[in-house]
Design a protein around this motif. Structure first.
Motif, mmCIF file in Angstrom:
data_model
loop_
_atom_site.group_PDB
_atom_site.id
_atom_site.type_symbol
_atom_site.label_atom_id
_atom_site.label_comp_id
_atom_site.label_asym_id
_atom_site.label_seq_id
_atom_site.Cartn_x
_atom_site.Cartn_y
_atom_site.Cartn_z
ATOM 1 N N ALA A 105 0.813 -1.206 0.000
ATOM 2 C CA ALA A 105 0.000 0.000 0.000
ATOM 3 C C ALA A 105 0.854 1.267 0.000
ATOM 4 O O ALA A 105 0.471 2.286 -0.592
ATOM 5 N N LYS A 106 2.022 1.238 0.653
ATOM 6 C CA LYS A 106 2.849 2.441 0.758
ATOM 7 C C LYS A 106 3.369 2.906 -0.593
ATOM 8 O O LYS A 106 3.404 4.097 -0.882
ATOM 9 N N THR A 107 3.809 1.966 -1.420
ATOM 10 C CA THR A 107 4.370 2.324 -2.727
ATOM 11 C C THR A 107 3.360 2.135 -3.855
ATOM 12 O O THR A 107 3.682 2.383 -5.019
ATOM 13 N N ASN A 108 2.168 1.666 -3.525
ATOM 14 C CA ASN A 108 1.148 1.384 -4.526
ATOM 15 C C ASN A 108 1.687 0.442 -5.602
ATOM 16 O O ASN A 108 1.464 0.636 -6.797
ATOM 17 N N SER A 109 2.407 -0.575 -5.152
ATOM 18 C CA SER A 109 3.001 -1.545 -6.066
ATOM 19 C C SER A 109 2.306 -2.891 -5.918
ATOM 20 O O SER A 109 1.887 -3.266 -4.818
ATOM 21 N N ARG A 110 2.229 -3.597 -7.020
ATOM 22 C CA ARG A 110 1.603 -4.916 -7.037
ATOM 23 C C ARG A 110 2.523 -5.908 -7.742
ATOM 24 O O ARG A 110 3.180 -5.566 -8.722
ATOM 25 N N VAL A 111 2.545 -7.126 -7.222
ATOM 26 C CA VAL A 111 3.302 -8.195 -7.857
ATOM 27 C C VAL A 111 2.385 -9.402 -8.018
ATOM 28 O O VAL A 111 1.573 -9.698 -7.136
ATOM 29 N N LYS A 112 2.494 -10.056 -9.163
ATOM 30 C CA LYS A 112 1.671 -11.224 -9.444
ATOM 31 C C LYS A 112 2.499 -12.218 -10.231
ATOM 32 O O LYS A 112 3.285 -11.832 -11.109
ATOM 33 N N GLY A 113 2.371 -13.495 -9.902
ATOM 34 C CA GLY A 113 3.146 -14.475 -10.640
ATOM 35 C C GLY A 113 2.893 -15.893 -10.216
ATOM 36 O O GLY A 113 2.030 -16.165 -9.373
#
Length: 217
Positions: free
Chosen positions: A86-94
């Motif tokens: 949430a802090k960096t508004n980053s998402r990872v998917k794999g």
């Protein structure tokens, strides 16, 4: 992005395959990863995971869900999932596919990973940096798992395959792992290692650039 990794463990495939059924053990062996406190694990259900990384002043804590599927006959499996910081508004998917193969030393584990990163941290997902980090994480995971396997024997670890992987190995602070001596089958499993610190991606980034310029010199 797709990555291919492999490592060797000094234990027979049946024993290693049994360890792969222990989700908590697998997570404990991966630096920076943990299971959400108080979470109950149910076979076939999603696994609530946390993963911490650090990039200079940026500290990201990804929270998400993972799903593990095992093929008992082939001694292979697949892990898929996604997480958000949430802090960096980053998402990872794999997803990661793995398989166990007999080896002269014991067991060869092959990994094939496909993933994507979006948000603020996507700018640091340059292929060379990610590969260097992946090699280091795989090596540390293998060392930690080897130390937790009973009746393991001491074998030399494979040398890094590139200057980038050597830089990554030097950048992540961890105590050297010493393979345990053989123990009787009835001996209790070793105590869980201390919680892993966040992975310092900034150190990996600096040393990766240093290795890049050295190769061009």
């Amino acid at each position: 992005m797709q990555l291919e990794q492999s490592f060797t463990l000094a234990a027979e495939p049946a024993r290693v395959w049994q360890a792969f059924h222990d989700v908590r053990l697998m997570v404990e062996c991966l630096p920076g990863a943990s299971i959400k406190p108080g979470a109950e694990l149910v076979d076939g259900a999603e696994i609530p995971l946390l993963f911490k990384v650090k990039l200079g002043p940026i500290a990201a804590g990804f929270a998400g869900q993972g799903q593990l599927a095992l093929d008992e006959a082939a001694q292979s499996g697949n892990f898929s999932g996604g997480a958000v910081d949430a802090k960096t508004n980053s998402r990872v998917k794999g997803q990661a596919s793995f398989a166990l193969l007999p080896d002269a030393v014991g067991t060869r584990v092959t990994l094939s990973v496909e993933f994507s990163i979006t948000g603020s941290l996507a700018q640091f997902s340059r292929e060379g940096i990610v590969r260097a980090l992946a090699e280091q994480l795989t090596r540390q995971f293998a060392d930690n798992l080897q130390a937790r396997l009973p009746q393991a024997v001491d074998v030399p670890r494979e040398a890094p395959q590139s200057a980038a992987s050597q830089a990554a190995q030097a950048s992540v602070a961890c105590a050297p792992t010493v393979f345990p001596a053989p123990v009787p089958p009835a001996a209790p499993r070793a105590a869980a290692p201390a919680p892993a610190a966040a992975i310092d991606l900034w150190s990996v980034l600096k040393l990766w650039f240093r290795g890049l310029f050295a190769r061009r010199g």
